[in-house]
Motif scaffolding. Structure first.
Motif, PDB file in Angstrom:
ATOM      1  N   PHE A  75       0.792  -1.232   0.000  1.00  0.00           N
ATOM      2  CA  PHE A  75       0.000   0.000   0.000  1.00  0.00           C
ATOM      3  C   PHE A  75       0.824   1.282   0.000  1.00  0.00           C
ATOM      4  O   PHE A  75       0.402   2.295  -0.534  1.00  0.00           O
ATOM      5  CB  PHE A  75      -0.974   0.011   1.174  1.00  0.00           C
ATOM      6  CG  PHE A  75      -0.296   0.062   2.521  1.00  0.00           C
ATOM      7  CD1 PHE A  75      -0.037   1.269   3.143  1.00  0.00           C
ATOM      8  CD2 PHE A  75       0.095  -1.105   3.157  1.00  0.00           C
ATOM      9  CE1 PHE A  75       0.597   1.320   4.373  1.00  0.00           C
ATOM     10  CE2 PHE A  75       0.718  -1.065   4.391  1.00  0.00           C
ATOM     11  CZ  PHE A  75       0.977   0.155   5.005  1.00  0.00           C
ATOM     12  N   ASP A  76       2.016   1.272   0.599  1.00  0.00           N
ATOM     13  CA  ASP A  76       2.816   2.507   0.642  1.00  0.00           C
ATOM     14  C   ASP A  76       3.753   2.650  -0.556  1.00  0.00           C
ATOM     15  O   ASP A  76       4.556   3.569  -0.613  1.00  0.00           O
ATOM     16  CB  ASP A  76       3.597   2.596   1.953  1.00  0.00           C
ATOM     17  CG  ASP A  76       4.695   1.554   2.067  1.00  0.00           C
ATOM     18  OD1 ASP A  76       4.834   0.706   1.160  1.00  0.00           O
ATOM     19  OD2 ASP A  76       5.435   1.590   3.068  1.00  0.00           O
ATOM     20  N   GLY A  77       3.645   1.738  -1.523  1.00  0.00           N
ATOM     21  CA  GLY A  77       4.465   1.806  -2.723  1.00  0.00           C
ATOM     22  C   GLY A  77       5.746   0.995  -2.654  1.00  0.00           C
ATOM     23  O   GLY A  77       6.446   0.859  -3.656  1.00  0.00           O
ATOM     24  N   THR A  78       6.060   0.447  -1.493  1.00  0.00           N
ATOM     25  CA  THR A  78       7.255  -0.378  -1.354  1.00  0.00           C
ATOM     26  C   THR A  78       7.076  -1.648  -2.167  1.00  0.00           C
ATOM     27  O   THR A  78       6.015  -2.265  -2.149  1.00  0.00           O
ATOM     28  CB  THR A  78       7.496  -0.747   0.126  1.00  0.00           C
ATOM     29  OG1 THR A  78       7.587   0.450   0.884  1.00  0.00           O
ATOM     30  CG2 THR A  78       8.767  -1.553   0.297  1.00  0.00           C
ATOM     31  N   GLU A  79       8.134  -2.041  -2.890  1.00  0.00           N
ATOM     32  CA  GLU A  79       8.092  -3.252  -3.693  1.00  0.00           C
ATOM     33  C   GLU A  79       8.989  -4.327  -3.095  1.00  0.00           C
ATOM     34  O   GLU A  79      10.105  -4.046  -2.670  1.00  0.00           O
ATOM     35  CB  GLU A  79       8.519  -2.967  -5.128  1.00  0.00           C
ATOM     36  CG  GLU A  79       7.533  -2.118  -5.881  1.00  0.00           C
ATOM     37  CD  GLU A  79       7.914  -1.939  -7.336  1.00  0.00           C
ATOM     38  OE1 GLU A  79       9.080  -2.194  -7.703  1.00  0.00           O
ATOM     39  OE2 GLU A  79       7.035  -1.535  -8.119  1.00  0.00           O
ATOM     40  N   TYR A  80       8.475  -5.540  -3.083  1.00  0.00           N
ATOM     41  CA  TYR A  80       9.219  -6.717  -2.625  1.00  0.00           C
ATOM     42  C   TYR A  80       9.197  -7.753  -3.735  1.00  0.00           C
ATOM     43  O   TYR A  80       8.273  -7.772  -4.552  1.00  0.00           O
ATOM     44  CB  TYR A  80       8.573  -7.321  -1.375  1.00  0.00           C
ATOM     45  CG  TYR A  80       8.615  -6.418  -0.176  1.00  0.00           C
ATOM     46  CD1 TYR A  80       9.695  -6.430   0.686  1.00  0.00           C
ATOM     47  CD2 TYR A  80       7.566  -5.539   0.080  1.00  0.00           C
ATOM     48  CE1 TYR A  80       9.739  -5.593   1.790  1.00  0.00           C
ATOM     49  CE2 TYR A  80       7.596  -4.701   1.186  1.00  0.00           C
ATOM     50  CZ  TYR A  80       8.687  -4.730   2.031  1.00  0.00           C
ATOM     51  OH  TYR A  80       8.724  -3.901   3.117  1.00  0.00           O
ATOM     52  N   ILE A  81      10.187  -8.611  -3.740  1.00  0.00           N
ATOM     53  CA  ILE A  81      10.175  -9.741  -4.659  1.00  0.00           C
ATOM     54  C   ILE A  81       9.989 -11.005  -3.836  1.00  0.00           C
ATOM     55  O   ILE A  81      10.771 -11.291  -2.927  1.00  0.00           O
ATOM     56  CB  ILE A  81      11.474  -9.821  -5.480  1.00  0.00           C
ATOM     57  CG1 ILE A  81      11.628  -8.566  -6.328  1.00  0.00           C
ATOM     58  CG2 ILE A  81      11.464 -11.080  -6.347  1.00  0.00           C
ATOM     59  CD1 ILE A  81      12.933  -8.477  -7.057  1.00  0.00           C
ATOM     60  N   ILE A  82       8.939 -11.739  -4.157  1.00  0.00           N
ATOM     61  CA  ILE A  82       8.657 -13.014  -3.514  1.00  0.00           C
ATOM     62  C   ILE A  82       9.160 -14.102  -4.460  1.00  0.00           C
ATOM     63  O   ILE A  82       8.833 -14.093  -5.647  1.00  0.00           O
ATOM     64  CB  ILE A  82       7.134 -13.195  -3.278  1.00  0.00           C
ATOM     65  CG1 ILE A  82       6.544 -12.003  -2.539  1.00  0.00           C
ATOM     66  CG2 ILE A  82       6.866 -14.512  -2.573  1.00  0.00           C
ATOM     67  CD1 ILE A  82       7.140 -11.750  -1.180  1.00  0.00           C
TER      68      ILE A  82
END
Length: 66
Positions: free
Chosen positions: A49-56
Motif C-alpha cells: 500500500f505505501d508503494g514499497t516493492e518486494y520480490i517473492i
C-alpha cells in the motif's frame, strides 16, 4: 557469510528475478547446486500500500510427482 546487500545482489542476477523486475513475474527451471536437484523457480513483484516493492521467490522440485 554474506551481508544482506551481498546476498540480495547475488540473487538479483537470477533469471526469474530479472524477468520479474521487467514483467512483474518470472519463471525459470534449472539445476540447484545447493539442493542438488532440478528446480522450478517462480518470482513475483509485490507492491504494498505505501508503494514499497518486494520480490517473492519460491521453488519446487521439478522432478516431483505433483
Amino acid at each position: 557469510m554474506y551481508t544482506k546487500e551481498e546476498s540480495m545482489d547475488y540473487h538479483r542476477r537470477r533469471p526469474e528475478i530479472l524477468e520479474a523486475l521487467a514483467n512483474g513475474n518470472g519463471f525459470d527451471v534449472r539445476y540447484s547446486d545447493t539442493l542438488k536437484d532440478q528446480r522450478a523457480y517462480y518470482a513475483k513483484v509485490l507492491k504494498i500500500f505505501d508503494g514499497t516493492e518486494y520480490i517473492i521467490r519460491t521453488s519446487l522440485n521439478y522432478e516431483s510427482d505433483w
